[in-house]
Design an enzyme around this catalytic site. Structure first.
Site, short mmCIF file in Angstrom:
data_model
loop_
_atom_site.label_atom_id
_atom_site.label_comp_id
_atom_site.label_asym_id
_atom_site.label_seq_id
_atom_site.Cartn_x
_atom_site.Cartn_y
_atom_site.Cartn_z
CE LYS A 116 35.95 59.49 38.74
NZ LYS A 116 36.18 58.08 38.33
CE LYS A 267 35.45 60.82 43.73
NZ LYS A 267 35.63 59.36 43.81
#
Length: 359
Positions: A116, A267
């Site tokens: 990320k 995520k």
């Protein structure tokens, strides 16, 4: 031929509705001119329109920046204007793929893992670079010169922990030698091609081919790794966090590109995080007397709470303004939906208040 063209950038003075050309550029790169013809035409028409109309009544012409079924609307008649730091920028409505949170109950085996990135979400239309809100990102010509003609979804990335510096570079419109040299330290990390009806795996093959053929030193394709299970996911998460990274992203195998928030993109973080809008300041006590003690904020579902930790001395001396968006981390939500142990992370200049708390 190699004629000289002028591209106008406009700024509105807060005290006057006065328009000035910020910079005049000459160029002779035929490939760049061909790819940016749409953007240049739009700019010129905007200039002519704005000379005789108030900024609040701008109506820009139709231009085809992509197909109707893709992320960017082909009809720009709905373009509005927004003011940021005294500058007025057109906004093109876009709808990108957004992530949900990964829950430990979901088996990640077979999903695609990637880091990320701690950067700025940016969408390449094939001729212009847009922020997540649809604002133009005025990257220098040399940065975009070899970008492909197809759409790309990705992030402008400076490095782990360099988010604020990355934002300051990307948000500045006036060109200077110093700023251009700072742009040379940025990379555009592409992680998808939105405008093709292919599976994720097929899009990744196409993306790598597009990036390689472009020859751009400022364009990269994000690496993806097949997840072998929960242990593999946690091991990779610890590795990325040890390097100063934010966390991981998971992509569902075989998934299509979805315009909006989707469970095909998840995520993964050790701490949960979210955004909230600042609605007030509370004065500090003790060593924080005379400066910020806590922020009063409102979350996505209208829940109001306080954030009192995670601030540096500089943050407390100059706290985020009322109306700004901040990121915070927390452990879990209470039954009432209030974050437990929220801690300030940073101001989010790339996210608008309306995205967090829709009106």
């Amino acid at each position: 031929g190699n004629g000289r063209f002028t591209r106008m950038f406009l700024t509105a003075w807060p005290s006057r509705r006065c328009l000035l050309p910020l910079c005049l550029r000459g160029f002779s790169n035929q490939k760049w001119m061909t790819r940016n013809l749409t953007a240049l035409t739009h700019d010129a028409q905007m200039c002519a329109s704005l000379q005789t109309s108030d900024l609040s009544n701008v109506q820009s012409p139709q231009i085809a920046v992509c197909n109707e079924s893709t992320v960017v609307s082909a009809d720009k008649s709905s373009v509005t204007s927004s003011e940021t730091n005294g500058t007025t920028q057109p906004i093109i409505p876009i709808k990108l793929l957004l992530a949900n949170l990964w829950l430990p109950t979901r088996d990640p085996t077979g999903w695609w893992m990637s880091e990320k990135l701690d950067g700025i979400r940016a969408f390449w239309t094939g001729s212009m670079l847009l922020s997540r809100q649809g604002n133009y990102i005025h990257a220098p010509n040399f940065f975009l010169d070899k970008f492909p003609s197809c759409q790309l979804d990705g992030e402008l990335f400076l490095g782990r922990g360099q988010f604020q510096t990355c934002v300051s570079i990307a948000r500045t419109q006036c060109r200077t030698d110093e700023l251009d040299s700072r742009w040379k330290s940025l990379q555009y990390i592409a992680f998808d091609i939105p405008d093709v009806p292919l599976t994720f795996e097929e899009r990744m093959i196409k993306l790598k081919d597009v990036v390689q053929k472009s020859g751009s030193p400022y364009l990269q394709a994000l690496d993806q790794t097949a997840c072998q299970g929960r242990d593999h996911l946690q091991m990779e998460l610890r590795r990325v966090e040890a390097l100063g990274g934010e966390g991981l992203m998971l992509r569902e195998p075989g998934s299509l590109y979805i315009n909006g928030r989707s469970n095909t993109l998840l995520k993964v973080k050790r701490f949960l995080d979210a955004e909230a809008v600042v609605i007030g300041h509370e004065q500090g006590k003790g060593r924080n007397e005379g400066r910020l003690g806590a922020l009063r904020v409102r979350g996505p579902k209208g829940v109001e709470f306080k954030i009192g930790t995670g601030f540096t001395d500089a943050d407390r001396n100059q706290p985020p303004a009322v109306g700004s968006v901040v990121s915070y981390k927390y452990q879990e939500l209470t039954v009432a939906g209030v974050p437990r142990f929220p801690a300030f992370i940073r101001v989010r200049l790339d996210v608008s208040a309306k995205e967090v708390v829709p009106t």
